[in-house]
Scaffold this motif. Sequence first.
Motif, PDB file in Angstrom:
ATOM      1  N   HIS B  68       0.823  -1.220   0.000  1.00 31.58           N
ATOM      2  CA  HIS B  68       0.000   0.000   0.000  1.00 31.58           C
ATOM      3  C   HIS B  68       0.854   1.266   0.000  1.00 31.58           C
ATOM      4  O   HIS B  68       0.370   2.325  -0.368  1.00 31.58           O
ATOM      5  CB  HIS B  68      -0.976  -0.002   1.179  1.00 31.58           C
ATOM      6  N   THR B  69       2.133   1.141   0.394  1.00 32.16           N
ATOM      7  CA  THR B  69       3.000   2.335   0.385  1.00 32.16           C
ATOM      8  C   THR B  69       3.705   2.523  -0.971  1.00 32.16           C
ATOM      9  O   THR B  69       4.714   3.208  -1.061  1.00 32.16           O
ATOM     10  CB  THR B  69       4.057   2.284   1.515  1.00 32.16           C
ATOM     11  N   GLY B 115       0.767  -6.308  -1.521  1.00 36.95           N
ATOM     12  CA  GLY B 115      -0.483  -5.678  -1.085  1.00 36.95           C
ATOM     13  C   GLY B 115      -1.087  -6.527   0.016  1.00 36.95           C
ATOM     14  O   GLY B 115      -1.233  -6.064   1.147  1.00 36.95           O
ATOM     15  N   GLY B 145       5.975  -3.078   6.833  1.00 35.07           N
ATOM     16  CA  GLY B 145       5.387  -2.206   7.840  1.00 35.07           C
ATOM     17  C   GLY B 145       5.504  -2.845   9.216  1.00 35.07           C
ATOM     18  O   GLY B 145       5.726  -4.056   9.324  1.00 35.07           O
ATOM     19  N   ASN B 176       6.482   2.913  12.293  1.00 32.66           N
ATOM     20  CA  ASN B 176       5.792   4.181  12.595  1.00 32.66           C
ATOM     21  C   ASN B 176       4.748   4.031  13.692  1.00 32.66           C
ATOM     22  O   ASN B 176       3.994   4.963  13.963  1.00 32.66           O
ATOM     23  CB  ASN B 176       5.179   4.769  11.316  1.00 32.66           C
ATOM     24  N   ILE B 180      -3.997   0.391  10.750  1.00 31.26           N
ATOM     25  CA  ILE B 180      -5.295   0.973  10.419  1.00 31.26           C
ATOM     26  C   ILE B 180      -6.148   1.244  11.655  1.00 31.26           C
ATOM     27  O   ILE B 180      -6.710   2.316  11.820  1.00 31.26           O
ATOM     28  CB  ILE B 180      -6.070   0.068   9.430  1.00 31.26           C
TER      29      ILE B 180
HETATM   30  C1  LIG Z   1      -3.237  -9.918   4.514  1.00 32.40           C
HETATM   31  C2  LIG Z   1      -3.760  -8.526   4.642  1.00 32.40           C
HETATM   32  N1  LIG Z   1      -4.648  -8.248   5.622  1.00 32.40           N
HETATM   33  C3  LIG Z   1      -5.145  -6.999   5.722  1.00 32.40           C
HETATM   34  C4  LIG Z   1      -4.780  -6.010   4.858  1.00 32.40           C
HETATM   35  C5  LIG Z   1      -5.396  -4.614   4.952  1.00 32.40           C
HETATM   36  N2  LIG Z   1      -4.368  -3.650   5.382  1.00 32.40           N
HETATM   37  C6  LIG Z   1      -3.734  -2.847   4.504  1.00 32.40           C
HETATM   38  S1  LIG Z   1      -2.591  -1.878   5.203  1.00 32.40           S
HETATM   39  C7  LIG Z   1      -2.940  -2.488   6.755  1.00 32.40           C
HETATM   40  C8  LIG Z   1      -2.187  -1.964   7.944  1.00 32.40           C
HETATM   41  C9  LIG Z   1      -0.734  -2.082   7.773  1.00 32.40           C
HETATM   42  O1  LIG Z   1      -0.054  -1.519   8.858  1.00 32.40           O
HETATM   43  P1  LIG Z   1       1.485  -1.233   8.736  1.00 32.40           P
HETATM   44  O2  LIG Z   1       2.180  -2.424   8.232  1.00 32.40           O
HETATM   45  O3  LIG Z   1       1.949  -0.735  10.059  1.00 32.40           O
HETATM   46  O4  LIG Z   1       1.597  -0.118   7.609  1.00 32.40           O
HETATM   47  P2  LIG Z   1       1.413   1.469   7.773  1.00 32.40           P
HETATM   48  O5  LIG Z   1       0.064   1.715   8.366  1.00 32.40           O
HETATM   49  O6  LIG Z   1       2.494   1.903   8.674  1.00 32.40           O
HETATM   50  O7  LIG Z   1       1.533   2.006   6.405  1.00 32.40           O
HETATM   51  C10 LIG Z   1      -3.943  -3.450   6.678  1.00 32.40           C
HETATM   52  C11 LIG Z   1      -4.490  -4.158   7.837  1.00 32.40           C
HETATM   53  C12 LIG Z   1      -3.872  -6.366   3.849  1.00 32.40           C
HETATM   54  N3  LIG Z   1      -3.466  -5.476   2.927  1.00 32.40           N
HETATM   55  N4  LIG Z   1      -3.361  -7.616   3.781  1.00 32.40           N
END
Ligand SMILES: Cc1ncc(C[n+]2csc(CCOP(=O)(O)OP(=O)(O)O)c2C)c(N)n1
Lengths: 315, 280
Positions: B68-69, B115, B145, B176, B180
């Motif tokens: 997602h980043t 992702g 993350g 960080n 979510i």
């Molecule tokens: C297997 C899976 N479960 C849930 C998600 C939904 N999701 C996307 S980002 C995220 C939180 C990620 O947190 P972190 O790794 O700390 O990233 P940051 O918020 O710091 O960007 C979640 C739960 C996903 N992408 N993949």
Amino acid sequence: MGKAGREGFGQALLELGSENEKVVALCADLAESVKVHYFAEKYPEKYFQIGIAEQDMIGTAAGLALSDFVPFATTYAVFAAQRANEQIRLAVCYNQANVKIATSHAGLTCGEDGATHQALEDIASMRAMPEMTVLVPADADEAYEATKASAEYDGPVYLRLGRVPVPALTKGVGNFEIGKARKMREGKDATIIACGIMVERALLASEILAVQGIEVTVINMHTIKPIDEEAIIQEARKTGCIVTAEEHSIIGGLGGAVAEVLAENHPVPQLRVGTKDTFGESGPPEELLEKYGLTSEKIVEVTKQAMSKKNNVNV
Amino acid sequence: MANVKELKQIATRIKRDIIQISSANTGHPGGAIGAAEIIAELYFSRMRHDPKNPDWEDRDRFVLSNGHTCLALYSAMARTGYFSSEELATFRKINSRLQGHPSRHDLPGLETASGPLGQGLSVANGMALAQKLRKSNANIYCLVGDGELQEGQVWEAMMTSAHHKLDNLALIINWNNIQIDGHVKDVMNIEPIDAKFKSFGWNVISIDGHNLEEIKSAFDQFENNVGSPTVVIAKTVLGNGVSYMENEAIWHGKAPSEDEAQKALDEIGESNFENDLIFN
Ligand SMILES: Cc1ncc(C[n+]2csc(CCOP(=O)(O)OP(=O)(O)O)c2C)c(N)n1
């Protein structure tokens, strides 16, 4: 008695070790069961033990494939296709990574381990994935050929290997080619399309039927995806009714794939032999196959039903 | 090879890209902004890679596990020449090569799809094993993350990296404290993370993830380390440099409005490295 599909795989992989320098293998603590141990012993530097961590194994295999190797990732069907399903989807299929997922112990013939270990839905879930090729060889020779063909083919392959010995059936029946069905017997009254260990049973059924004056075609559909549409349509035209037989749920596997082709191209009566939306249980393989209706007698019975449906269609 | 002063300007450029693209196209700005300095160092200084020859066998590889980043990655790829920076405007739009979460399809230089969290380290391990087999000196960098570490597969992969002595692999944690649903320690505590990695047999380095000197020195240490994988625990601030975003979980996946974007750009400041994106 012949050899099990997984033996053919083990032998072919061992040979690939010297034939194809890109082939490597991974396992998740089931090396001997899946017959990857022959390769592991001969080529320890090209063999990666990942431990009981199937999701990690699939990702690791993808990384190797994305770096130009041809990894064979091995475990039981349930732990690959089902435990690591999303890893296969993302890291292998979406990446178009050249990973071969070779599994054994699918289906009821997994036996005494019981329903927990008997994957009866793996073909359905692997078949639904874009990019994936799905192979279900009928005997050890075909498993051998399918393994070699997988290594040649560029792209994800799911290779479902039999656990129990099956008589040699396919040797000399034309060449093995991914996506090309093998005709094992020719007849005009009905067509039985089978895969895996059910090919032997379909052939036995055809002999019983022959004694009763019914001549059937037997198709060995070793490639579930991409399925040989032409062969299916041809048979539908020729015999007018189809029976599918698989050691898998009747939902979404070979039966489902054939039904899709028939419905869209040449609808004729089709009946499916397979497990009926149920889990398996513990028991000796043969007794389980009997209890869940995966026998030649059952195929005989269902073939006659299919034929009677054909005769009832008066349009 | 960019020096620290230049990298600062590049990181600013990446942050400006993230704000502009996410504001126009949606996306996940917070975690991406926090990774700007790390990505700048990797793509503009550390990694041996060639945008004109993306399939070069001996390239260092970057695996973005927390897909997602990806805005930070796309910005770096565009600004190093994998594709034109104008293409960034297509992010998350139909027919784009710049998918909301990374896809390899038609995008040379993008090493793996991601992702679905928790998978990147396994793929990076496979790549690291491959380089060892090929006797290549290429290194593998994998960014995850902190919340992502809750995924079980990461711990499987951590064992694999150490067991197979993958000293050509560096894992970087974008630490960080935020995911979510809130703070990582409240959602599902993963501390003490350095002790956990140490006990798994990793070479552990902790740094300020916005300090380019510390980032450089961490990767120097990684390159000199033999026999074990390296983890760089990079303390970062979600939305670093944008006052209203900093440490606010909501900015994990929310795009700034036009006004918010302008405020963010003002606070981030100008970059003397290449031009701003011009959207119409
Ligand atoms: C297997 C899976 N479960 C849930 C998600 C939904 N999701 C996307 S980002 C995220 C939180 C990620 O947190 P972190 O790794 O700390 O990233 P940051 O918020 O710091 O960007 C979640 C739960 C996903 N992408 N993949």
